[in-house]
Design a protein around this motif. Sequence first.
Motif, PDB file in Angstrom:
ATOM      1  N   THR A   2       0.841  -1.193   0.000  1.00  0.00           N
ATOM      2  CA  THR A   2       0.000   0.000   0.000  1.00  0.00           C
ATOM      3  C   THR A   2       0.879   1.247   0.000  1.00  0.00           C
ATOM      4  OG1 THR A   2      -1.677  -1.196   1.239  1.00  0.00           O
ATOM      5  CG2 THR A   2      -1.823   1.189   1.255  1.00  0.00           C
ATOM      6  N   THR A   3       0.515   2.206  -0.813  1.00  0.00           N
ATOM      7  CA  THR A   3       1.273   3.449  -0.853  1.00  0.00           C
ATOM      8  C   THR A   3       0.739   4.424   0.199  1.00  0.00           C
ATOM      9  OG1 THR A   3      -0.182   4.532  -2.441  1.00  0.00           O
ATOM     10  CG2 THR A   3       1.619   3.188  -3.350  1.00  0.00           C
ATOM     11  N   VAL A   4       1.541   5.427   0.485  1.00  0.00           N
ATOM     12  CA  VAL A   4       1.130   6.437   1.458  1.00  0.00           C
ATOM     13  C   VAL A   4      -0.141   7.133   0.986  1.00  0.00           C
ATOM     14  CG1 VAL A   4       1.783   8.623   2.552  1.00  0.00           C
ATOM     15  CG2 VAL A   4       3.449   6.773   2.378  1.00  0.00           C
ATOM     16  N   SER A   5      -0.226   7.446  -0.284  1.00  0.00           N
ATOM     17  CA  SER A   5      -1.430   8.121  -0.784  1.00  0.00           C
ATOM     18  C   SER A   5      -2.660   7.226  -0.650  1.00  0.00           C
ATOM     19  CB  SER A   5      -1.245   8.596  -2.217  1.00  0.00           C
ATOM     20  OG  SER A   5      -1.000   7.512  -3.078  1.00  0.00           O
ATOM     21  N   LEU A   7      -3.043   4.944   1.724  1.00  0.00           N
ATOM     22  CA  LEU A   7      -3.338   4.979   3.156  1.00  0.00           C
ATOM     23  C   LEU A   7      -4.047   6.274   3.534  1.00  0.00           C
ATOM     24  CD1 LEU A   7      -0.013   3.554   4.611  1.00  0.00           C
ATOM     25  CD2 LEU A   7      -2.259   2.468   4.691  1.00  0.00           C
ATOM     26  N   GLN A   8      -3.572   7.385   2.995  1.00  0.00           N
ATOM     27  CA  GLN A   8      -4.204   8.667   3.295  1.00  0.00           C
ATOM     28  C   GLN A   8      -5.661   8.675   2.860  1.00  0.00           C
ATOM     29  OE1 GLN A   8      -1.335  11.092   1.204  1.00  0.00           O
ATOM     30  NE2 GLN A   8      -0.347  11.722   3.116  1.00  0.00           N
ATOM     31  N   GLN A   9      -5.935   8.163   1.683  1.00  0.00           N
ATOM     32  CA  GLN A   9      -7.317   8.128   1.204  1.00  0.00           C
ATOM     33  C   GLN A   9      -8.164   7.201   2.073  1.00  0.00           C
ATOM     34  OE1 GLN A   9      -8.772  10.154  -1.167  1.00  0.00           O
ATOM     35  NE2 GLN A   9     -10.544   9.302  -0.136  1.00  0.00           N
ATOM     36  N   ALA A  10      -7.604   6.066   2.444  1.00  0.00           N
ATOM     37  CA  ALA A  10      -8.341   5.131   3.304  1.00  0.00           C
ATOM     38  C   ALA A  10      -8.671   5.788   4.643  1.00  0.00           C
ATOM     39  CB  ALA A  10      -7.524   3.853   3.509  1.00  0.00           C
ATOM     40  N   ILE A  11      -7.752   6.561   5.177  1.00  0.00           N
ATOM     41  CA  ILE A  11      -7.990   7.262   6.434  1.00  0.00           C
ATOM     42  C   ILE A  11      -9.101   8.288   6.266  1.00  0.00           C
ATOM     43  CG2 ILE A  11      -6.974   8.906   8.081  1.00  0.00           C
ATOM     44  CD1 ILE A  11      -4.315   7.287   7.687  1.00  0.00           C
TER      45      ILE A  11
END
Length: 66
Positions: A2-5, A7-11
Amino acid sequence: MTTVSELQQAILDLSEADYSELRRWLLDQEWERWEREFDEDVRAGKLDDLASQALEAKARGNLKDL
């Protein structure tokens, strides 16, 4: 992976309850990392000079009660 972006969207997509739970977990993780780093610094003697300075200031009466 998983990329940081991702993860950010999932958050951003989390419910308020899940976001709060994640935030608490992240804060706990941060605190645990800080404690490990602090303990390593103490064992390595990185804080010895600061401790000596504080003890000297206390002996001279230069410290104030909080």
